[in-house]
Write a protein that holds these residues in place. Structure first.
Motif, short mmCIF file in Angstrom:
data_model
loop_
_atom_site.label_atom_id
_atom_site.label_comp_id
_atom_site.label_asym_id
_atom_site.label_seq_id
_atom_site.Cartn_x
_atom_site.Cartn_y
_atom_site.Cartn_z
N UNK A 154 0.57 -1.25 0.30
CA UNK A 154 0.32 0.13 0.15
C UNK A 154 1.25 1.61 0.06
N UNK A 155 1.38 2.04 -0.84
CA UNK A 155 1.71 2.58 -1.42
C UNK A 155 1.68 4.20 -0.54
N UNK A 156 0.42 3.96 -0.24
CA UNK A 156 0.33 6.22 -0.14
C UNK A 156 0.01 5.71 1.61
N UNK A 157 -0.09 6.70 1.98
CA UNK A 157 0.16 7.01 3.32
C UNK A 157 -0.71 5.78 3.96
N UNK A 158 -0.75 5.20 5.00
CA UNK A 158 -1.33 4.69 5.54
C UNK A 158 -1.99 5.71 7.14
N UNK A 159 -3.24 5.89 7.39
CA UNK A 159 -3.24 7.21 9.04
C UNK A 159 -4.88 7.25 8.68
N UNK A 189 -4.91 2.99 19.14
CA UNK A 189 -5.69 2.26 18.68
C UNK A 189 -5.32 0.20 19.37
N UNK A 190 -5.73 -0.50 18.17
CA UNK A 190 -5.75 -1.43 19.10
C UNK A 190 -4.29 -2.00 18.66
N UNK A 191 -4.45 -3.32 19.23
CA UNK A 191 -2.66 -4.12 19.30
C UNK A 191 -2.84 -4.34 18.02
N UNK A 192 -1.35 -4.31 17.59
CA UNK A 192 -0.59 -4.43 15.97
C UNK A 192 -0.64 -2.89 15.53
N UNK A 193 -1.20 -2.30 15.79
CA UNK A 193 -0.81 -0.74 14.64
C UNK A 193 -0.50 -0.28 16.06
N UNK A 194 0.33 0.78 15.06
CA UNK A 194 0.88 2.41 16.30
C UNK A 194 0.75 3.19 14.92
N UNK A 195 0.00 4.75 15.67
CA UNK A 195 0.86 5.79 14.82
C UNK A 195 1.97 5.91 15.60
N UNK A 196 2.93 6.33 14.24
CA UNK A 196 3.73 6.90 14.42
C UNK A 196 4.28 8.15 14.43
N UNK A 197 3.69 8.87 13.38
CA UNK A 197 4.39 9.85 13.01
C UNK A 197 2.85 10.88 12.93
N UNK A 198 3.24 12.46 13.25
CA UNK A 198 2.08 13.08 14.11
C UNK A 198 2.46 14.14 12.80
N UNK A 201 -5.48 17.55 12.44
CA UNK A 201 -3.78 17.21 12.79
C UNK A 201 -4.05 15.64 11.75
N UNK A 202 -3.14 14.82 11.45
CA UNK A 202 -2.67 13.77 10.45
C UNK A 202 -1.66 12.79 11.04
N UNK A 203 -1.84 11.63 11.21
CA UNK A 203 -0.56 10.64 11.81
C UNK A 203 -1.25 9.96 10.82
N UNK A 204 0.43 8.61 10.77
CA UNK A 204 0.86 8.13 9.94
C UNK A 204 0.69 6.43 11.13
N UNK A 205 -0.43 5.40 10.72
CA UNK A 205 -0.26 4.19 11.17
C UNK A 205 1.05 3.05 10.98
N UNK A 206 1.28 2.43 11.65
CA UNK A 206 2.70 1.58 11.15
C UNK A 206 2.07 0.36 11.75
#
Lengths: 1062, 137
Positions: free
Chosen positions: A363-368, A719-728, A751-756
């Motif tokens: 998924x090359x677009x931002x995920x967040x 957010x639930x287990x397994x994902x995490x917001x990393x960049x804001x 505000x925007x945030x990206x998930x990993x």
């Protein structure tokens, strides 16, 4: 500065410490520092000698983290809570449908995924089952999808079963082929079938009773009834192009010659990419008979062909998709999860979360997500306020999640299971309610927090580190000669005076003023005085505050003094000839005055800071820097003073808004840093003249002062287990890895945030998100605004694309692009944006190229049809476009700061403004603005839309450009301006105001109407006559201008890049 | 040959000191990441030892140079250049506003430094023992 900080009183230190504790109250539970462990294992191997030393130095590292709870009470702040139950009673009736839908229970909740409609944003979203979609062919084509199991029956009499892709070309027309030869190619074993028949989801997604036992074995391929007998070409054979979009025969379509006897192929099952779980999900979305119907996935395509009249191959520009309706919120997602918060508060870039790292990497677009916690809600949809009273707020013991509609109650109502970390918590006695037969709480309709995605909780004293602060406004005003001459000072003084009555938080509101030129002027506003006392400090090296109190006063007590001050302010400095600006020292002085309480600091700056600490130099007009590695340095703060100051301001809960007015370079890159890290905003009025821009300043300043503001806030997204917001991304300061500190935040900030993904494989069916904003309201109440949303986990890339939300993606891409300009060249930022779009489309193409002969067509998912255009618009937007000559540096920076905070809809409008023709309406007799609304339509932003005989309004949310065609009857312009436009030397000086004639009133009516739709900013009308301004060309996003490509070329360019390694 | 041993001993202690400074910085960063301290404190603590670290490293390089340990000096040069470059560009201090975005980079940079120093430490110990033994003979 630092000297001052060091000399803080004990009390301050104390509160600072507390601050840290409060922060951790918001935190998640115990985590062992992974890194520390790593470090330790490393050390213990190679550096045994030092371990003991380490331990000595730093014992806490060895201790499992024990989360302090936020129970440090701070004495006084016992504010009268709201009457406990009142909000419940007021729960709007709209809740009832949700309630009838039953409680959503953790394990069952997965079933919600089942109700997923197949696509978003489709023009026929409201039309019945997806399988009939091909009938209402819009301006694009639809194709069968790979995500469909081979075993799917096909709608009656629409076509034969699908054959395997390898075969179909050779046997074309393969109508007679029967299904038998196409066994499932890759029937993935289904890991988890949601077997629990869940509570009925919302009324608008009828659940089929039979969905629990929908067949999903390959046997079902023998479904006799639905066996079609005749089949036009399959697998995207080019003849499907016989539809309105592509009037042009594609070069790659040998079969096109067969005339329109064929209908676009029905949704056909594609043999691979089968995912039974999804299949299950789809079933429920459609009536029982047609498992197939839910399985439709269609992509859209554009044919590269020779446009009639053109030599080179290209796209038919009329067929290209355009977002003429502006921002469209993803409805189907809301319908799927009715308990989610409204998308105006939280939008995910795709509502299908990838279930594995490998899928995520494709998924090359931002995920967040784009979060807009205080978005203004229309009347009747306000966020309900909940007061838990003495029992305290119900939160998960471990992960501190707030109770929300997705938690499940068990054990007869004595326990509840957290939807985010799955911990079983006790239900406090006061909160207990019996469960009914379905496991729902009996008091569900009394509890907004269990039935609404957005609630506002009244926080008890545990959530305070000090008594809630009063709203505090401090004005730092440049009174040097340019402020006086431009009329800024007068407008500001008058506007502030007008707003005094409407400042939020009466009677606690505090206010203070400080002015500066080459010296700093303090004002004693003590309530016992008749006139404010002015104190001048000219020692800029060692700033001190001449009067410890009374510089900040309670507005209601000192109202007379403040009024007197504001009345005399413009005249006090009207003969000032001082051109210097001691901005840095003044800022430090303001900081010293404010740091006891925090609040909002409004800075009015009209020259380049030239004296004392933080002085800046002219650095913007050196065009040689562009294109070199040093280019980006122009766009970041020059002096570390600004960053340091911003950090300190945030620490003391001071939010900064910058109003910049200069006609010359003011180094907004440096000044804006203050706003960037304090949750503020930058307002830029280039070449401010009070006659032209006065209205705008009045409106925007008044809005800034009177809009509802959340003070001393922190924002966290769980957010639930397994994902995490990393960049804001946005305007805030990170106080810990996932805690955004926002000294003052209001309804215009997003505000925007990206998930990993943290785990390689997600085992859950649904990922939950919870946005929590803890703040002090202007009334002095501590509150927590909680938005909860759920998103299904998907295992198929196609599904992610189907659930994509262009608005959120563009919003994140914009923020990434702008941040890229701070560290890289403009060109790199633009290419980054383009590359991500290309990669995404390439991946999508690869996904479909196997089954369908996509040939030379450009294919893209329905959900992302506007993405390329927004990419182009972003490429041409002020912060990213061109080079030195294409935008003033200040303008670039200001636009960049603004776009970093804009919510999705505002941003999309800014990127692709609306263009409306109004002369026809003006000449018609009708006077009602409603008629205008009905008759006007938004035009594509290209020169072809502009008729020389027309009058247009171009509205990008920040200004109106009134475009006069060359051939426009002069009567119109005469009516509007009272003068002949052709003879007018400088159109930028033309002021559009209401005149005593029908036409002028109509135009003003339209403008008023348009302004109402976007209350965040005031749009100043700007008059442009056809071909008289060079910058006119830049307005039209779809046109080719100065080195950047037009829409058709852009699509071609992207198409080529997509194909290059497809 | 006392001078040689002394110089190795001195560089050994300097290296120990450097390792301590780097580890201290790493711990501040780790603490920050797991929220034991706030970014302001973390940045202040790290910044307070960065300059000593640079100075110590400079002294170490100088020591190698004047005592004629050319190879060790040459091995030191990349580290020294890096430090000087950071100092010249005024990028050597941790930026409190961007500390979370830079966290991974800051950590990586310091871990590399640490590994570098540990290798150095072993080399020094080797030379120390070697010269002691040589001295004995």
């Amino acid at each position: 500065m630092s000297a001052h900080v060091r000399s803080l009183t004990l009390k301050q230190r104390f509160s600072e410490k507390k601050c840290k504790i409060a922060t951790s109250a918001e935190l998640d539970g115990s985590t062992i520092s992974r890194f520390s462990l790593q470090l330790f294992s490393f050390l213990s191997v190679s550096l045994k000698v030092k371990v003991s030393l380490l331990v000595l130095l730093h014992p806490p590292l060895l201790i499992l983290k024990k989360q302090p709870m936020a129970n440090e009470k701070t004495g006084p702040p016992n504010f009268p809570g709201r009457p406990a139950a009142s909000p419940f009673a007021a729960a709007p009736p709209t809740m009832t449908p949700f309630l009838s839908a039953g409680p959503v229970v953790g394990s069952e909740a997965s079933g919600y995924g089942a109700s997923s409609p197949a696509r978003f944003n489709g023009p026929s979203i409201s039309s019945p089952p997806p399988s009939y979609v091909p009938y209402d062919v819009g301006s694009y084509q639809r194709f069968p999808t790979p995500a469909i199991p081979p075993s799917q029956p096909i709608p009656p009499s629409r076509g034969p079963p699908p054959s395997q892709p390898g075969l179909s070309p050779s046997i074309f027309p393969a109508g007679q082929q029967i299904l038998a030869p196409s066994p499932p190619v890759s029937f993935r074993p289904q890991p988890q079938i949601p077997s629990v028949p869940m509570g009925p989801p919302p009324q608008n997604v009828p659940l089929t009773p039979s969905r629990g036992n929908v067949p999903h074995s390959s046997l079902e391929s023998l479904f006799p009834a639905s066996r079609p007998t005749l089949q036009p070409s399959l697998h995207g054979y080019p003849n499907v192009q016989a539809n309105p979009t592509s009037q042009v025969p594609s070069a790659q379509s040998p079969f096109f010659a067969q005339p329109g006897g064929y209908v676009p192929p029905p949704p056909v099952a594609a043999p691979i990419g089968l995912n039974p779980r999804e299949q299950m999900q789809h079933f429920s979305a459609v009536p029982p008979v047609g498992p197939v119907q839910g399985l439709v996935e269609e992509f859209q395509s554009l044919s590269v062909g020779s446009v009639p009249g053109a030599i080179e191959p290209g796209f038919d520009s009329k067929a290209l998709p355009r977002p003429l309706d502006g921002d469209i919120e993803p409805k189907s997602f809301v319908e799927m999860y009715p308990l989610n918060c409204h998308p105006r508060y939280l939008r995910l870039t795709t509502s299908g979360m990838p279930n594995s790292q490998s899928l995520f990497s494709r998924w090359h677009l931002p995920l967040g997500a784009v979060v807009h916690p205080l978005a203004e809600a229309p009347d009747g949809e306000e966020v309900p306020v909940v007061n838990f009273g003495p029992m305290g707020i119900i939160r998960c013991r471990r992960c501190r999640t707030y109770v929300n509609p997705y938690v499940t109650f068990s054990d007869g109502g004595k326990k509840w299971r957290c939807n985010i970390c799955a911990l079983l918590n006790d239900v406090p006695g006061e909160y207990f309610a019996h469960l009914d037969a379905n496991g729902r709480r009996t008091d569900l309709d009394q509890r907004p927090e269990l039935s609404r995605g957005s609630v506002e909780l009244v926080a008890p004293t545990e959530y305070m580190v000090r008594p809630p602060m009063p709203p505090l406004y401090f004005f730092l005003i440049d009174v040097s000669v340019s402020s006086v001459r431009s009329g800024m000072l007068e407008v500001v003084a008058k506007t502030i005076k007008c707003c005094l009555d409407e400042l939020p938080g009466f009677p606690r509101t505090q206010i203070g003023f400080l002015t500066y030129d080459s010296t700093i002027h303090f004002y004693n506003m003590k309530s016992s005085l008749m006139q404010p006392q002015m104190m001048v400090v000219s020692d800029l090296e060692d700033i001190f505050v001449p009067l410890p109190d009374d510089l900040l006063v309670n507005l209601s007590e000192s109202r007379n003094v403040v009024d007197a001050f504001l009345d005399s302010l413009p005249s006090m400095f009207q003969d000032n000839v001082n051109m210097e600006s001691a901005f840095g020292p003044a800022l430090k002085a303001a900081f010293m005055v404010m740091n006891q309480l925090g609040g909002k600091l409004l800075i009015f700056q009209s020259t380049l800071p030239s004296l004392g600490i933080g002085r800046l130099r002219l650095r913007g007009d050196d065009h040689r820097v562009y294109g070199t590695d040093k280019e980006n340095a122009l766009r970041i703060a020059e002096d570390p003073f600004y960053k340091q100051m911003a950090a300190d301001l945030t620490k003391y809960q001071i939010g900064v808004n910058i109003y910049a007015f200069s006609d010359k370079y003011t180094d907004l890159a440096s000044l804006g840093t203050l706003a960037k890290y304090t949750g503020g905003q930058v307002y830029y009025y280039p070449c401010f003249q009070s006659t032209i821009h006065g209205d705008r300043l009045r409106y925007e300043l008044a809005r800034d002062l009177t809009r509802e503001t959340a003070w001393e806030a922190v924002l966290r997204i769980r957010c639930g287990k397994g994902v995490r917001f990393t960049n804001y991304h946005g305007h805030f300061m990170l106080r810990s890895t996932d805690l955004l500190a926002l000294p003052a935040v209001d309804c215009d900030k997003a505000f925007a945030a990206q998930l990993s993904l943290e785990e390689t494989l997600l085992t859950t069916q649904i990922v939950y998100f919870q946005v929590a904003l803890l703040y002090t309201s202007s009334s002095g109440e501590r509150r927590i605004r909680v938005h909860t949303a759920a998103a299904p986990v998907v295992s198929d890339l196609g599904e992610m694309y189907r659930r994509a939300d262009t608005g959120a993606i563009v919003s994140l891409l914009t923020r990434l692009g702008i941040e890229r300009t701070l560290t890289h060249k403009l060109e790199d930022a633009r290419h980054m944006v383009q590359l991500r779009i290309v990669k995404a489309l390439r991946e999508y193409r690869n996904l479909h190229a196997v089954q369908h002969r996509v040939g030379g067509r450009m294919i893209y998912p329905e959900s992302l049809k506007f993405l390329p255009l927004y990419g182009l618009a972003l490429w041409k937007s002020t912060p990213l476009r061109g080079g030195h000559a294409d935008a003033q540096l200040d303008e670039r920076c200001a636009a960049g700061f603004t776009m970093m905070t804009l919510p999705v809809s505002g941003l999309l409008k800014f990127l692709y403004p609306s263009l409306i023709r109004i002369d026809e309406y003006l000449e018609k007799g009708s006077t009602k603005v409603d008629d205008f609304k009905n008759s006007s339509k938004v035009l594509p932003l290209s020169t072809e839309s502009l008729d020389p005989g027309g009058l247009y309004i171009y509205d990008d949310g920040f200004r109106f450009i009134i475009w006069f065609g060359r051939m426009l009857p002069s009567a119109i312009s005469f009516n509007l301006f009272g003068v002949e436009l052709s003879g007018f030397p400088d159109l930028s000086k033309v002021i559009l105001c209401e005149r005593d004639n029908e036409m002028s009133r109509k135009v003003m009516g339209i403008l008023k109407r348009l302004r109402e739709s976007n209350p965040s900013f005031y749009q100043v009308p700007q008059v442009v006559r056809q071909a008289e301004q060079s910058r006119e060309r830049m307005l039209l996003v779809e046109d080719q201008s100065g080195g950047s490509s037009g829409y058709v070329d852009w699509i071609l360019q992207i198409h080529r890049q997509v194909q290059q390694s497809a | 040959m006392d001078g040689v041993i002394l110089s190795w001993l001195l560089s050994f202690f300097l290296e120990i000191g450097l390792v301590c400074l780097i580890v201290y910085q790493l711990m501040c960063l780790a603490d920050l990441e797991f929220d034991y301290i706030n970014p302001y404190d973390s940045a202040r603590r790290i910044n307070s030892v960065i300059f000593p670290e640079f100075v110590t490293q400079g002294v170490l390089s100088f020591l190698f140079l004047v005592t004629g340990h050319w190879i060790m000096f040459l091995l030191c040069v990349p580290y020294l250049c890096y430090n000087v470059r950071m100092y010249m560009h005024r990028q050597y201090l941790v930026d409190v506003t961007e500390i979370f975005n830079m966290l991974n980079w800051e950590k990586k940079q310091r871990l590399v430094k640490l590994a570098y120093l540990v290798i150095f430490l072993f080399l020094t110990i080797f030379w120390l023992i070697y010269s002691v033994l040589e001295d004995d003979e």
